[in-house]
Design a protein around this motif. Structure first.
Motif, PDB file in Angstrom:
ATOM      1  N   VAL A  75     -48.470 -29.503 -11.257  1.00 18.12           N
ATOM      2  CA  VAL A  75     -47.991 -28.704 -12.393  1.00 18.12           C
ATOM      3  C   VAL A  75     -46.518 -29.020 -12.615  1.00 18.12           C
ATOM      4  CG1 VAL A  75     -47.606 -26.368 -13.281  1.00 18.12           C
ATOM      5  CG2 VAL A  75     -49.666 -26.864 -11.944  1.00 18.12           C
ATOM      6  N   GLY A  76     -46.155 -29.253 -13.876  1.00 20.17           N
ATOM      7  CA  GLY A  76     -44.753 -29.544 -14.179  1.00 20.17           C
ATOM      8  C   GLY A  76     -44.399 -29.187 -15.605  1.00 20.17           C
ATOM      9  N   GLY A  77     -43.096 -29.204 -15.849  1.00 18.42           N
ATOM     10  CA  GLY A  77     -42.590 -28.901 -17.187  1.00 18.42           C
ATOM     11  C   GLY A  77     -42.020 -27.505 -17.262  1.00 18.42           C
ATOM     12  N   GLY A  78     -40.709 -27.389 -17.446  1.00 17.24           N
ATOM     13  CA  GLY A  78     -40.083 -26.071 -17.643  1.00 17.24           C
ATOM     14  C   GLY A  78     -39.910 -25.268 -16.369  1.00 17.24           C
ATOM     15  N   ILE A  79     -40.068 -25.906 -15.211  1.00 18.48           N
ATOM     16  CA  ILE A  79     -39.874 -25.176 -13.946  1.00 18.48           C
ATOM     17  C   ILE A  79     -38.447 -25.447 -13.479  1.00 18.48           C
ATOM     18  CG2 ILE A  79     -40.621 -24.964 -11.535  1.00 18.48           C
ATOM     19  CD1 ILE A  79     -43.437 -25.826 -12.533  1.00 18.48           C
ATOM     20  N   ARG A  80     -37.612 -24.414 -13.495  1.00 22.67           N
ATOM     21  CA  ARG A  80     -36.211 -24.664 -13.124  1.00 22.67           C
ATOM     22  C   ARG A  80     -35.648 -23.571 -12.227  1.00 22.67           C
ATOM     23  NH1 ARG A  80     -36.316 -23.692 -18.592  1.00 22.67           N
ATOM     24  NH2 ARG A  80     -36.182 -25.866 -19.179  1.00 22.67           N
ATOM     25  N   VAL A  88     -45.665 -29.044  -7.282  1.00 25.10           N
ATOM     26  CA  VAL A  88     -44.802 -28.527  -8.343  1.00 25.10           C
ATOM     27  C   VAL A  88     -43.760 -29.608  -8.618  1.00 25.10           C
ATOM     28  CG1 VAL A  88     -43.021 -26.817  -8.868  1.00 25.10           C
ATOM     29  CG2 VAL A  88     -45.163 -26.098  -7.781  1.00 25.10           C
ATOM     30  N   ILE A  89     -43.707 -30.043  -9.859  1.00 21.45           N
ATOM     31  CA  ILE A  89     -42.783 -31.140 -10.210  1.00 21.45           C
ATOM     32  C   ILE A  89     -41.628 -30.595 -11.051  1.00 21.45           C
ATOM     33  CG2 ILE A  89     -42.556 -33.398 -11.342  1.00 21.45           C
ATOM     34  CD1 ILE A  89     -44.634 -33.441  -9.069  1.00 21.45           C
ATOM     35  N   THR A  90     -40.419 -31.001 -10.703  1.00 25.00           N
ATOM     36  CA  THR A  90     -39.271 -30.683 -11.557  1.00 25.00           C
ATOM     37  C   THR A  90     -38.522 -31.966 -11.893  1.00 25.00           C
ATOM     38  OG1 THR A  90     -37.717 -30.289  -9.729  1.00 25.00           O
ATOM     39  CG2 THR A  90     -38.984 -28.388 -10.502  1.00 25.00           C
ATOM     40  N   GLY A  91     -37.941 -31.965 -13.080  1.00 28.72           N
ATOM     41  CA  GLY A  91     -37.171 -33.123 -13.515  1.00 28.72           C
ATOM     42  C   GLY A  91     -35.791 -32.711 -13.999  1.00 28.72           C
ATOM     43  N   THR A  92     -35.766 -31.898 -15.054  1.00 29.86           N
ATOM     44  CA  THR A  92     -34.506 -31.554 -15.719  1.00 29.86           C
ATOM     45  C   THR A  92     -33.490 -30.920 -14.777  1.00 29.86           C
ATOM     46  OG1 THR A  92     -35.746 -31.254 -17.756  1.00 29.86           O
ATOM     47  CG2 THR A  92     -33.551 -30.283 -17.688  1.00 29.86           C
ATOM     48  N   ILE A  93     -33.940 -30.073 -13.873  1.00 24.32           N
ATOM     49  CA  ILE A  93     -32.997 -29.370 -12.987  1.00 24.32           C
ATOM     50  C   ILE A  93     -32.121 -30.370 -12.209  1.00 24.32           C
ATOM     51  CG2 ILE A  93     -34.688 -29.103 -11.120  1.00 24.32           C
ATOM     52  CD1 ILE A  93     -33.430 -26.465 -10.407  1.00 24.32           C
ATOM     53  N   LEU A 122     -55.366 -33.776 -10.970  1.00 28.80           N
ATOM     54  CA  LEU A 122     -55.238 -33.266 -12.340  1.00 28.80           C
ATOM     55  C   LEU A 122     -53.820 -32.743 -12.519  1.00 28.80           C
ATOM     56  CD1 LEU A 122     -56.422 -32.391 -15.100  1.00 28.80           C
ATOM     57  CD2 LEU A 122     -56.991 -30.198 -14.033  1.00 28.80           C
ATOM     58  N   TYR A 123     -53.171 -33.192 -13.580  1.00 22.88           N
ATOM     59  CA  TYR A 123     -51.779 -32.811 -13.847  1.00 22.88           C
ATOM     60  C   TYR A 123     -51.734 -31.931 -15.088  1.00 22.88           C
ATOM     61  CZ  TYR A 123     -46.674 -33.812 -13.859  1.00 22.88           C
ATOM     62  OH  TYR A 123     -45.302 -33.739 -13.787  1.00 22.88           O
ATOM     63  N   LEU A 124     -51.248 -30.699 -14.925  1.00 20.39           N
ATOM     64  CA  LEU A 124     -51.036 -29.800 -16.067  1.00 20.39           C
ATOM     65  C   LEU A 124     -49.556 -29.830 -16.424  1.00 20.39           C
ATOM     66  CD1 LEU A 124     -53.187 -26.669 -15.050  1.00 20.39           C
ATOM     67  CD2 LEU A 124     -53.860 -28.586 -16.515  1.00 20.39           C
ATOM     68  N   GLU A 125     -49.263 -30.231 -17.633  1.00 15.12           N
ATOM     69  CA  GLU A 125     -47.880 -30.506 -18.070  1.00 15.12           C
ATOM     70  C   GLU A 125     -47.512 -29.592 -19.240  1.00 15.12           C
ATOM     71  OE1 GLU A 125     -44.619 -31.701 -18.205  1.00 15.12           O
ATOM     72  OE2 GLU A 125     -45.360 -33.713 -17.735  1.00 15.12           O
ATOM     73  N   ALA A 126     -46.333 -28.984 -19.158  1.00 15.73           N
ATOM     74  CA  ALA A 126     -45.851 -28.193 -20.304  1.00 15.73           C
ATOM     75  C   ALA A 126     -44.843 -28.984 -21.139  1.00 15.73           C
ATOM     76  CB  ALA A 126     -45.193 -26.909 -19.816  1.00 15.73           C
ATOM     77  N   GLY A 127     -44.429 -30.149 -20.633  1.00 19.26           N
ATOM     78  CA  GLY A 127     -43.412 -30.952 -21.331  1.00 19.26           C
ATOM     79  C   GLY A 127     -42.071 -30.808 -20.635  1.00 19.26           C
ATOM     80  N   SER A 128     -41.362 -31.929 -20.516  1.00 18.27           N
ATOM     81  CA  SER A 128     -40.073 -31.879 -19.840  1.00 18.27           C
ATOM     82  C   SER A 128     -39.094 -31.022 -20.630  1.00 18.27           C
ATOM     83  CB  SER A 128     -39.526 -33.304 -19.681  1.00 18.27           C
ATOM     84  OG  SER A 128     -38.331 -33.258 -18.949  1.00 18.27           O
ATOM     85  N   GLY A 129     -38.418 -30.129 -19.921  1.00 20.21           N
ATOM     86  CA  GLY A 129     -37.452 -29.245 -20.578  1.00 20.21           C
ATOM     87  C   GLY A 129     -38.100 -28.100 -21.348  1.00 20.21           C
ATOM     88  N   ALA A 130     -39.398 -27.874 -21.146  1.00 20.90           N
ATOM     89  CA  ALA A 130     -40.100 -26.815 -21.893  1.00 20.90           C
ATOM     90  C   ALA A 130     -39.450 -25.454 -21.652  1.00 20.90           C
ATOM     91  CB  ALA A 130     -41.563 -26.781 -21.443  1.00 20.90           C
ATOM     92  N   LYS A 131     -39.416 -24.650 -22.706  1.00 15.96           N
ATOM     93  CA  LYS A 131     -38.850 -23.293 -22.551  1.00 15.96           C
ATOM     94  C   LYS A 131     -39.780 -22.418 -21.726  1.00 15.96           C
ATOM     95  CE  LYS A 131     -35.380 -22.683 -25.969  1.00 15.96           C
ATOM     96  NZ  LYS A 131     -35.398 -23.978 -26.655  1.00 15.96           N
ATOM     97  N   THR A 136     -40.205 -34.752  -7.467  1.00 15.29           N
ATOM     98  CA  THR A 136     -39.085 -34.874  -8.399  1.00 15.29           C
ATOM     99  C   THR A 136     -39.368 -35.978  -9.400  1.00 15.29           C
ATOM    100  OG1 THR A 136     -37.512 -34.151  -6.716  1.00 15.29           O
ATOM    101  CG2 THR A 136     -36.608 -35.433  -8.544  1.00 15.29           C
ATOM    102  N   LEU A 137     -39.260 -35.622 -10.675  1.00 12.80           N
ATOM    103  CA  LEU A 137     -39.430 -36.635 -11.724  1.00 12.80           C
ATOM    104  C   LEU A 137     -38.069 -37.191 -12.116  1.00 12.80           C
ATOM    105  CD1 LEU A 137     -41.183 -38.095 -13.904  1.00 12.80           C
ATOM    106  CD2 LEU A 137     -40.559 -36.226 -15.432  1.00 12.80           C
ATOM    107  N   ILE A 138     -37.962 -38.512 -12.045  1.00  7.35           N
ATOM    108  CA  ILE A 138     -36.746 -39.197 -12.499  1.00  7.35           C
ATOM    109  C   ILE A 138     -37.125 -39.997 -13.744  1.00  7.35           C
ATOM    110  CG2 ILE A 138     -35.036 -40.971 -11.936  1.00  7.35           C
ATOM    111  CD1 ILE A 138     -34.557 -38.858  -9.925  1.00  7.35           C
TER     112      ILE A 138
HETATM  113  C1  1GP Z   1     -42.785 -33.243 -15.158  1.00 10.98           C
HETATM  114  O1  1GP Z   1     -42.240 -32.918 -17.321  1.00 10.98           O
HETATM  115  C2  1GP Z   1     -42.033 -32.471 -16.021  1.00 10.98           C
HETATM  116  O2  1GP Z   1     -44.086 -32.885 -15.432  1.00 10.98           O
HETATM  117  C3  1GP Z   1     -40.606 -32.308 -15.722  1.00 10.98           C
HETATM  118  O3  1GP Z   1     -40.286 -31.189 -16.433  1.00 10.98           O
HETATM  119  O4  1GP Z   1     -37.954 -31.730 -16.843  1.00 10.98           O
HETATM  120  O5  1GP Z   1     -38.891 -29.483 -17.406  1.00 10.98           O
HETATM  121  O6  1GP Z   1     -38.558 -30.133 -15.037  1.00 10.98           O
HETATM  122  P1  1GP Z   1     -38.830 -30.601 -16.417  1.00 10.98           P
END
Ligand code: 1GP
Length: 270
Positions: free
Chosen positions: A223-228, A244-249, A193-202, A25-27
Motif C-alpha cells: 500500500v502506498g501513496g499519501g502516507i506521511r 507500506v511504501i512512502t516516497g514524498t516524505i 497486489l499493490y494498492l496505490e493512491a498516487g504519489s503525494g496524494a492528499k 521507500t520509493l525513490i
Molecule cells: C508509492 O506513490 C507512492 O506507491 C509514494 O507515495 O510519495 O505519497 O509517499 P508518496
C-alpha cells in the motif's frame, strides 16, 4: 530463465508474510540527482526501511533510472564495507534489495536486483495492461533481472499515476471493487497486489479498501501513496498491508538525519 534456475530470491523476500508489516521507500529518479537519491536511500536504510523501489510515473528514462540504481547500490555496498570497519555502522541494513517500479519499458536498469513486473489492472489503456510488458520482457530476460509479477491497482485520488495510466480509479468506499481486484490478482497468479493512491496524494488508500482486498486474497499487499505520518502508516498496517511504501516524505527533508528521524517514527509503529 529465472524460473528454471529455481531461484527467485527477491520474490521470496517480498512475499514473506511472516515478517509482519514492512516499510519500503520509493525513490523517483525524476525528482533528484543520483547522488541525492543514494543519500536518501542510506538514510531510509538507517531508519529501518526494508526495500528500495526505483521508479515514477513520468520523467524517468533508461539513463536516470540506471544511474539512480547504480548510485544506490554503490552507496549500500560502501555501507557494507564501512560497517565491517566501524561497529557504529553495523545497525544499518545494507542488504536491502533495489527493485524497479517502472512506468514502462523505457525506464529499466540491468543493475537492479529485481523488477515489479506489473499489470496496471484498472487502466483503460492496453499499453499498461500488456503492451509495455511485452516491450520490456526481452530486455528483462536478457539482463537477467528477476521479475516479481504484480497486480497494480490505483485508487482515488490517483494523482499523476492515475492520469498517466488512464485509470478507472477505485473510488473511496468501493470495497466490492477492491475485493474483486484482489481476487482477480490472485486468480491471475500475481505474487503481489499493490494498492496505490498516487504519489503525494492528499488522502491515502482507505483502510476499508485495504481490508477488503486483504480478506479477498492470500497474496501480500503493498500500500502506498499519501502516507506521511505514523498514524496513516499504522492504519494501512492495521488494514492488512504487508508493505507500506512512502516516497514524498523522504524528499521533504534536505538533511539525512531529519529523513532518518521522520522515517524511524513512521516505521516504529508498523
Ligand atoms: C508509492 O506513490 C507512492 O506507491 C509514494 O507515495 O510519495 O505519497 O509517499 P508518496
Amino acid at each position: 530463465m529465472v524460473e528454471q534456475s529455481g531461484l527467485a530470491p527477491i520474490r521470496e523476500y517480498m512475499c514473506d508474510r511472516s515478517q509482519g508489516t514492512r516499510h519500503g521507500t520509493l525513490i523517483d529518479p525524476a525528482d533528484q540527482t543520483p547522488e541525492v537519491a543514494a543519500k536518501r536511500a542510506i538514510a531510509a536504510a538507517s531508519a529501518g526501511t526494508k526495500l528500495i523501489l526505483v521508479g515514477g510515473s513520468s520523467g524517468t528514462d533508461m539513463e536516470n533510472v540506471h544511474s539512480t540504481v547504480v548510485a544506490i547500490k554503490e552507496a549500500l555496498e560502501l555501507v557494507e564495507w564501512a560497517s565491517s570497519q566501524d561497529a557504529a555502522l553495523q545497525s544499518i541494513n545494507h542488504s536491502i534489495p533495489v527493485v524497479l517500479f517502472p512506468q514502462g519499458a523505457s525506464a529499466l536498469s540491468p543493475a537492479a536486483d529485481a523488477i515489479t513486473f506489473m499489470m496496471l489492472m484498472n487502466s483503460n489503456d492496453p499499453r499498461f495492461l500488456i503492451g509495455e510488458q511485452v516491450r520490456g520482457a526481452p530486455y528483462v530476460r536478457k539482463a537477467g533481472i528477476e521479475p516479481v509479477p504484480m497486480g497494480y491497482v490505483i485508487c482515488s485520488p490517483g494523482g499523476k499515476a492515475g492520469q498517466v495510466g488512464n485509470v478507472d480509479l477505485v473510488e473511496s468506499g468501493d470495497v466490492d471493487r477492491a475485493a474483486a481486484y484482489a481476487m482477480a490478482a490472485e486468480c491471475m497468479g500475481f505474487s503481489l497486489l499493490y494498492l496505490e493512491a498516487g504519489s503525494g496524494a492528499k488522502t491515502p488508500v482507505g483502510q476499508d479498501l485495504i481490508r477488503a482486498a486483504r480478506e479477498s486474497c492470500d497474496i501480500p499487499l503493498i500500500v502506498g501513496g499519501g502516507i506521511r505520518d505514523s498514524s496513516t502508516a499504522k492504519d494501512a498496517a492495521d488494514g492488512g498491508a504487508d508493505w507500506v511504501i512512502t516516497g514524498t516524505i523522504t524528499e521533504e527533508y534536505d538533511d539525512a538525519d531529519e529523513i532518518q528521524r521522520a522515517l524511524s517514527d513512521l516505521i516504529s509503529v508498523l
